[in-house]
Write an enzyme that holds these catalytic residues in place. Structure first.
Site, PDB file in Angstrom:
ATOM      1  N   ASN A  49       0.836  -1.211   0.000  1.00  0.00           N
ATOM      2  CA  ASN A  49       0.000   0.000   0.000  1.00  0.00           C
ATOM      3  C   ASN A  49       0.872   1.263   0.000  1.00  0.00           C
ATOM      4  O   ASN A  49       0.353   2.360   0.114  1.00  0.00           O
ATOM      5  CB  ASN A  49      -0.972   0.009   1.190  1.00  0.00           C
ATOM      6  CG  ASN A  49      -0.268   0.274   2.515  1.00  0.00           C
ATOM      7  OD1 ASN A  49       0.959   0.192   2.603  1.00  0.00           O
ATOM      8  ND2 ASN A  49      -1.026   0.590   3.542  1.00  0.00           N
ATOM      9  N   GLY A  53       6.768   1.715   1.938  1.00  0.00           N
ATOM     10  CA  GLY A  53       7.461   1.167   0.775  1.00  0.00           C
ATOM     11  C   GLY A  53       7.478   2.184  -0.355  1.00  0.00           C
ATOM     12  O   GLY A  53       6.743   3.170  -0.324  1.00  0.00           O
ATOM     13  N   TYR A 160       2.800  -2.504  17.904  1.00  0.00           N
ATOM     14  CA  TYR A 160       3.656  -3.350  17.061  1.00  0.00           C
ATOM     15  C   TYR A 160       3.909  -4.697  17.742  1.00  0.00           C
ATOM     16  O   TYR A 160       3.638  -5.750  17.170  1.00  0.00           O
ATOM     17  CB  TYR A 160       4.969  -2.616  16.814  1.00  0.00           C
ATOM     18  CG  TYR A 160       5.935  -3.307  15.884  1.00  0.00           C
ATOM     19  CD1 TYR A 160       5.692  -3.389  14.516  1.00  0.00           C
ATOM     20  CD2 TYR A 160       7.121  -3.873  16.373  1.00  0.00           C
ATOM     21  CE1 TYR A 160       6.594  -4.014  13.662  1.00  0.00           C
ATOM     22  CE2 TYR A 160       8.025  -4.495  15.528  1.00  0.00           C
ATOM     23  CZ  TYR A 160       7.761  -4.566  14.172  1.00  0.00           C
ATOM     24  OH  TYR A 160       8.663  -5.183  13.331  1.00  0.00           O
ATOM     25  N   LYS A 164       2.235  -8.188  16.581  1.00  0.00           N
ATOM     26  CA  LYS A 164       3.035  -9.306  16.064  1.00  0.00           C
ATOM     27  C   LYS A 164       2.832 -10.561  16.910  1.00  0.00           C
ATOM     28  O   LYS A 164       2.873 -11.676  16.393  1.00  0.00           O
ATOM     29  CB  LYS A 164       4.522  -8.907  16.059  1.00  0.00           C
ATOM     30  CG  LYS A 164       4.882  -7.855  15.016  1.00  0.00           C
ATOM     31  CD  LYS A 164       4.911  -8.438  13.612  1.00  0.00           C
ATOM     32  CE  LYS A 164       5.421  -7.426  12.605  1.00  0.00           C
ATOM     33  NZ  LYS A 164       5.527  -7.994  11.244  1.00  0.00           N
TER      34      LYS A 164
END
Ligand code: NAD
Ligand code: UDP
Length: 339
Positions: A49, A53, A160, A164
């Site tokens: 998305n 990145g 986070y 995870k």
């Protein structure tokens, strides 16, 4: 032309492991993974998305006949035909994952549900990019996979860490309940070319600061430790784990050489020839004091261990950012877009 209907019937014996989905494929690790998979003759569907990145990371792959790009947010379901899935979609730098913490935990949990659902449907093997953060601020050192961790469930890092951890739980439950063929890699701090220059993680921060002649920002007194793995080693470990039969994991993947953050700052200054000062800033909340992987399991079952020493990996990373800064001299800090 006559079509033989028998050839259209699905034959599981003819299943291959050629078609691979990489979520988060335009990110730092994902782009190196896509490259390595193509080099091994796989067909790669790269999903992203573009939160952290960049298309630039995979621009050199787009002309490859085995490469396909899909803009998609993994918090929504997807339907594609693949044989293997590497689930990497999730911001990894504390700066980025704390930017929109609700989105971060949704990405981990909904992303796991959607990719596991897909794996179940198409009978694909699926690997989760988990993290050393599941160990939190560890009281066992170095950390073996058997250690359950010491995580603050309500702190600023928990979007986070707990995301995870929940994803690992989902992977194990889909495995036990539905027989999904899962792999869990616990990745320790990894660095290298294509990290964002303003990524916020320590290696890219120090290298870019040193090259720009700006103060190197050491949080706390710099005595906290981390173990730094070069990206090529890590990608090799991920692929070995995916290809290994009969090993679900979790498996630690990281470099067991441990450094203090101050040692890293001094090494980067020395290697860049920078005379920039070291500036001490407050330590962020819940910053783990020490971290180092026990990689006995990866050594034994995957025949894997890192090959690139820190100096060598830093040299390649410094060269990358040196080129990048030359090409983008006016580029200021980049704020991640709302995903
Ligand atoms: P990165 O931020 O460069 O890559 C993450 C990628 O996921 C980016 O391309 C981003 O745009 C994409 N993404 C984020 N949210 C998404 C969403 N909702 N839908 C689709 N795509 C989305 O980080 P990285 O270092 O390449 O990390 C990749 C994976 O490895 C992450 O899951 C991270 O948690 C894990 N990991 C990395 C490290 C490390 O040191 N690099 C350590 C432990 C775990
Ligand atoms: N850190 C630092 N200066 C920076 C960025 C990070 O001193 O500019 C420290 C941070 O406090 C932590 C370590 O470096 O102790 C690693 O931070 P990073 O964000 O790279 O990864 P993580 O904390 O998730 O291991």
């Amino acid at each position: 032309m006559q079509i033989d209907p028998n050839r259209l019937i699905y034959n599981p014996a003819l299943r291959t492991d050629r078609r691979v989905l990489v979520t988060g494929g335009a990110g730092f690790l994902g782009s190196h993974l896509c490259e390595a998979l193509l080099a091994r003759g796989k067909e790669v569907l790269c999903l992203d998305n573009y939160f952290t990145g960049r298309k630039q990371n995979i621009a050199h792959l787009t002309a490859h006949p085995g490469f396909e790009l899909l803009r998609h947010d993994i918090t929504h379901p997807l339907f594609v035909e693949v044989d293997q899935i590497y689930n990497l979609a999730c911001p990894a730098s504390p700066v980025h994952y704390q930017y929109n913490p609700v989105k971060t935990i949704k990405t981990s949990i909904l992303g796991a549900i959607h990719t596991l659902g897909l794996a179940k449907r198409v009978k694909a093997r699926i690997l989760q990019a988990s993290t050393s953060e599941v160990y939190g601020n560890p009281t066992v050192h170095p950390q073996p996979e058997s250690y359950w961790g010491n995580v603050n469930p309500i702190g600023v890092r928990s979007c986070y860490d707990e995301g995870k951890r929940a994803a690992e739980c989902l992977f194990m439950d889909y495995h036990r309940q539905n027989g999904v063929d899962v792999r869990i890699a616990r990745i320790f701090n990894t660095y290298g070319p294509r990290m964002l220059p303003d990524d916020g993680r320590v290696v890219s921060n120090f290298v870019v600061q040193a090259l720009r002649g700006q103060p190197l920002t050491v949080y706390g007194d710099g005595s906290q430790t981390r173990s730094f793995c070069y990206v090529d080693d890590l990608v090799d470990g991920l692929i070995r784990l995916m290809e290994q039969d009969g090993l679900v994991g979790p498996v630690n993947l990281g470099n067991p050489e441990e450094f203090t953050i101050l040692e890293l700052a001094e090494l980067v200054r020395e290697m860049t020839g920078s005379r920039a000062e070291i500036r001490f800033l407050p330590l962020p909340a819940d910053d783990p004091v020490q971290r180092r992987p026990d990689i006995a399991l990866a050594r034994e079952r995957l025949g894997w261990e890192p090959k690139v020493p820190l100096r060598e990996g830093l040299r390649r990373t410094i060269d990358y950012f040196d080129d990048w800064l030359r090409e983008n001299p006016l580029d200021g800090p980049r704020t991640p877009p709302e995903a």
